[in-house]
Design an enzyme around this catalytic site. Structure first.
Site, short mmCIF file in Angstrom:
data_model
loop_
_atom_site.label_atom_id
_atom_site.label_comp_id
_atom_site.label_asym_id
_atom_site.label_seq_id
_atom_site.Cartn_x
_atom_site.Cartn_y
_atom_site.Cartn_z
N CYS A 168 -40.54 -93.17 2.19
CA CYS A 168 -41.09 -93.37 0.14
C CYS A 168 -40.40 -94.71 0.12
O CYS A 168 -41.16 -95.31 -0.57
CB CYS A 168 -40.71 -92.21 0.35
SG CYS A 168 -41.35 -90.49 0.23
N HIS A 169 -39.35 -94.89 0.25
CA HIS A 169 -38.22 -96.14 -0.22
C HIS A 169 -39.03 -97.73 0.58
O HIS A 169 -38.51 -98.43 -0.02
CB HIS A 169 -37.49 -96.05 -0.92
CG HIS A 169 -37.10 -94.14 -1.67
ND1 HIS A 169 -37.68 -94.42 -2.94
CD2 HIS A 169 -36.72 -93.52 -1.23
CE1 HIS A 169 -37.65 -93.66 -3.41
NE2 HIS A 169 -37.31 -92.46 -2.85
N ARG A 197 -12.89 -88.27 -7.96
CA ARG A 197 -11.47 -89.60 -8.66
C ARG A 197 -11.08 -89.04 -10.13
O ARG A 197 -10.24 -88.68 -9.95
CB ARG A 197 -12.29 -91.01 -8.72
CG ARG A 197 -11.51 -91.45 -9.26
CD ARG A 197 -9.73 -91.85 -8.45
NE ARG A 197 -8.41 -92.09 -9.00
CZ ARG A 197 -7.76 -91.53 -10.00
NH1 ARG A 197 -7.95 -90.24 -10.05
NH2 ARG A 197 -6.57 -92.47 -10.68
N HIS A 212 -5.51 -95.01 -20.15
CA HIS A 212 -7.10 -96.05 -19.82
C HIS A 212 -7.37 -96.88 -20.70
O HIS A 212 -7.99 -97.85 -19.82
CB HIS A 212 -8.00 -95.19 -19.07
CG HIS A 212 -7.74 -94.29 -17.84
ND1 HIS A 212 -7.25 -95.51 -16.39
CD2 HIS A 212 -7.44 -93.33 -17.78
CE1 HIS A 212 -6.75 -94.63 -15.05
NE2 HIS A 212 -7.08 -93.22 -16.21
N CYS A 263 -7.86 -87.07 -11.72
CA CYS A 263 -7.19 -87.28 -12.85
C CYS A 263 -6.51 -86.13 -13.66
O CYS A 263 -5.83 -85.76 -14.17
CB CYS A 263 -8.01 -88.45 -13.62
SG CYS A 263 -7.23 -89.95 -13.84
#
Lengths: 259, 107
Positions: A77-78, A216, A179, A220
């Protein structure tokens, strides 16, 4: 308070995008790779020695493998992923109107697999799903992240921001405490990064393997001793959308190498 | 899993040394870890890696528990005739795998 006004406006009329003040302006954004040692940064930038390339290569092979009841491959398809998938990863997570839910890149690949190929979806964190995601995302290397957070994505975005700012776990910390308020400072032996999702899937040395953003994020959650949200849960997807918006403009680095 | 990536220069000159890199996907289980139930996880690392250049052994390594997962090996080989580099490795579980790369030597 400004958030409250934004939510009110949204609730009243569903007009435009709610007020989105940025605590990290574009000029202050720092990719996670800038916190790495020079050796690790060199490892990420070395197209051969970057171990994440093992996954990218696996994904490139899977791209052409026919699967499912219809016997179709991604390539059927792609076509050539280098052209058709360029820039795609920069737009994810995205709200899918047909499925009426938020999909990250992994979710989109699995949706394609279930609906277009009529094959069993890949398990989360499987070599296949990580490989295909890394292959697709690496086609957008160098392009800036830019996700849509208006329209049907708006409630997900608002919820993602709420999750980013909400204290959780025995440590009673929110994402932003490390963060945003303390990015660049030390947490024991580690430098705290700004927490941007622009290099996923990453090869993380601690894992000795490649892993997704969801993995990930779960790490945390575990770090602040909170209950782990399930893979593909609304919490992880909404948070991913907020993080992608927060990192808007950062160039995609997939496959990243991180400690 | 037997996937690996190999890098050699597209062309080398006779008598010159050239750099060979091989990145092998392997968990390199150290043997020091325990499962959540406290049972030891058996060591499974690449026990031996060899590289033959037109049949002649040019590189051999015996990795052990200290080596990271998905190890990268880099070494230099002196170009002789055009031909093939054959990499072979075996791990503690007895799984064997190999990879090839061709070397083109300019006259």
């Amino acid at each position: 308070m400004v958030r409250g006004v934004g939510a009110l406006l949204l609730g009243l009329a569903c007009v435009a995008v709610p007020a989105q003040e940025r605590s990290l302006p574009a000029g202050a954004l720092r990719s996670g790779s800038t916190y790495l040692s020079p050796e690790l940064r060199a490892m990420q930038e070395d197209g051969f020695a970057n171990p994440g390339m093992l996954w990218v290569e696996k994904g490139a092979k899977l791209w052409g493998v026919r699967a499912g009841a219809d016997g179709r491959s991604c390539a059927d398809c792609h076509g050539d992923a280098r052209a058709s998938m360029r820039g795609v990863a920069a737009r994810y997570p995205a709200f899918d109107r047909a499925a009426n839910r938020l999909l990250d890149l992994e979710g989109r690949i699995n949706q394609c697999r279930a609906e277009r190929q009529r094959a069993a979806p890949f398990a989360f964190e499987s070599e296949e799903l990580l490989g295909l995601t890394a292959h697709v995302a690496s086609q957008s290397r160098g392009l800036p992240l830019k996700v849509a957070v208006d329209g049907p994505a708006a409630p997900h975005f608002a919820r993602g921001r709420m999750l980013f700012e909400r204290r959780i776990g025995q440590m009673n910390l929110a994402c932003l405490h490390c963060h945003e308020w303390n990015a660049g400072r030390r947490l024991l032996a580690e430098t705290i990064s700004q927490g941007h999702p622009n290099a996923y899937p990453i090869y993380r040395l601690e894992w000795q393997s490649a892993g997704s953003l969801q993995r990930r994020l779960r790490a945390c959650y575990s770090g602040v001793r909170a209950e782990l949200p399930a893979y593909n849960s609304a919490d992880l997807l909404d948070l991913s959308l907020f993080l992608a918006w927060r990192a808007e403009g950062l160039a995609i680095e997939t496959p990243g190498v991180r400690r | 899993m037997a996937d690996a990536r190999v890098q050699v220069p597209a062309q080398v000159r006779r008598g010159e040394s050239f750099e060979v890199k091989i990145l092998i996907r392997h968990a390199m289980e150290t043997g020091y870890r325990l499962t959540d139930e406290g049972k030891p996880i058996a060591r499974n690392v690449i026990r031996e890696l060899t590289c033959r250049y037109n049949g002649v052994l040019v590189f051999r390594a015996e990795p052990s528990s200290g080596i990271a997962a998905n190890p990268l090996f880099t070494f230099f080989v002196t170009a002789g005739d055009s031909g093939e580099l054959v990499f072979e490795w075996v791990d503690d579980a007895g799984a064997r795998a190999s990879e090839r790369a061709s070397v083109t030597v300019a006259p």
